[in-house]
Write a protein that holds these residues in place. Structure first.
Motif, short mmCIF file in Angstrom:
data_model
loop_
_atom_site.label_atom_id
_atom_site.label_comp_id
_atom_site.label_asym_id
_atom_site.label_seq_id
_atom_site.Cartn_x
_atom_site.Cartn_y
_atom_site.Cartn_z
N GLN A 109 -16.38 30.58 13.40
CA GLN A 109 -17.76 30.15 13.18
C GLN A 109 -18.39 30.91 12.02
OE1 GLN A 109 -20.73 31.25 16.16
NE2 GLN A 109 -21.75 29.27 15.91
N SER A 139 -25.17 26.30 11.30
CA SER A 139 -23.92 26.97 11.68
C SER A 139 -22.81 25.93 11.72
CB SER A 139 -24.05 27.65 13.05
OG SER A 139 -24.19 26.69 14.09
N ASN A 141 -18.96 25.55 13.42
CA ASN A 141 -18.03 26.13 14.38
C ASN A 141 -16.83 25.20 14.50
OD1 ASN A 141 -16.74 26.65 16.98
ND2 ASN A 141 -18.49 27.94 17.47
N ALA A 150 -24.53 22.88 13.83
CA ALA A 150 -25.86 23.01 14.42
C ALA A 150 -26.86 23.33 13.31
CB ALA A 150 -25.87 24.12 15.47
N THR A 184 -27.27 19.00 16.79
CA THR A 184 -25.91 19.44 16.52
C THR A 184 -25.00 18.22 16.41
OG1 THR A 184 -26.19 21.53 17.71
CG2 THR A 184 -23.93 20.75 17.42
N ILE A 208 -29.53 20.57 19.98
CA ILE A 208 -28.96 21.90 19.84
C ILE A 208 -29.09 22.64 21.17
CG2 ILE A 208 -31.11 23.00 19.08
CD1 ILE A 208 -29.45 24.53 17.01
N GLU A 212 -26.47 28.05 20.55
CA GLU A 212 -26.52 27.76 19.12
C GLU A 212 -27.84 28.23 18.51
OE1 GLU A 212 -23.65 23.78 19.32
OE2 GLU A 212 -25.82 23.63 19.67
#
Length: 242
Positions: A109, A139, A141, A150, A184, A208, A212
């Motif tokens: 991540q 982010s 991942n 996200a 997300t 989300i 997260e």
């Protein structure tokens, strides 16, 4: 009468001038600079084995940053982009200009923020997705075949894509899914229709979740340091740890 070498010199100068005038010059590569390294953090450069990574070290094109358990690294690109590589992750820089970057999350991540300053774009890839971002916090991942993007600020365009080990796209969807703040995007493999067939990739969007949200607060708190290359390691660490 103009001699041949001089004639070719004039032609070269004219072509170079036109290239610059019309914006065709390739954007200069810019290295990222490490502003924080905690725990087991290493870098693998082309043609060499892993080496320890420390504050003020540079991260350039084709370099891979590797983090162990309970470890992280923060890398700043120019004065408008910060990436935090979370624990147990492998993150590669495919290319990096002053305002346009191509990054690859091989596994794990990363958290990132791009400042809203002029043209400031990034493409973040995983083995199953491509995220196109501009002026946002997000982010990415990738674990066990699933990509999750996200977004806490701005928007991210996500599409399904299959990449090889080097980050080069083998195939990618033409359809983009716009993921807004508070959402997300998940890219997952659909069930196989036939034995031996490569499963199709599906993109879905959900709200989300709390984990997260908490992760993204970490990148929100990380400062963008003005001209970190001119600061000492102690000055950089002090600014980040505040």
């Amino acid at each position: 009468k103009m001699n041949t070498p001089f004639k070719w010199m004039i032609v070269f100068l004219l072509v170079a001038g036109l290239t610059g005038a019309f914006g065709c010059k390739k954007q200069e590569e810019k290295s990222g600079i490490v502003t924080l390294a905690v725990g087991s953090v290493s870098i693998q450069r082309p043609g060499s084995g892993p080496a320890g990574l420390q504050v003020k070290d540079l991260v350039a094109r084709n370099d891979t940053v590797i983090t162990g358990a309970m470890s992280l690294a923060v890398i700043q690109f120019s004065d408008n982009c910060v990436v935090q590589v979370q624990e147990n992750s492998r993150f590669q820089v495919l290319s990096s200009g002053a305002s346009d970057r191509d990054l690859y999350v091989k596994d794990g991540q990363v958290l990132a923020k791009l400042m809203r300053t002029g043209d400031n774009n990034a493409t973040v890839r995983t083995p199953t997705a491509i995220a196109g971002v501009r002026g946002t916090q997000f982010s990415v991942n990738f674990r066990e075949g699933t990509t999750r993007v996200a977004v806490s600020e701005g928007k991210v365009a996500v599409k399904a894509s299959r990449s090889d080990e080097s980050g080069k796209a083998i195939s990618e969807s033409k359809e983009e899914t716009i993921t807004a703040a508070g959402s997300t995007a998940e890219v997952t493999a659909a069930p196989k229709k036939a034995a031996g067939e490569e499963p199709a990739l599906a993109v879905s969007v959900r709200p989300i979740n709390e984990n997260e949200k908490q992760a993204l607060k970490k990148i929100e708190a990380v400062p963008v340091i003005e001209d970190p290359g001119r600061k000492t390691g102690e000055e950089i660490e002090s600014a980040v740890k505040k």
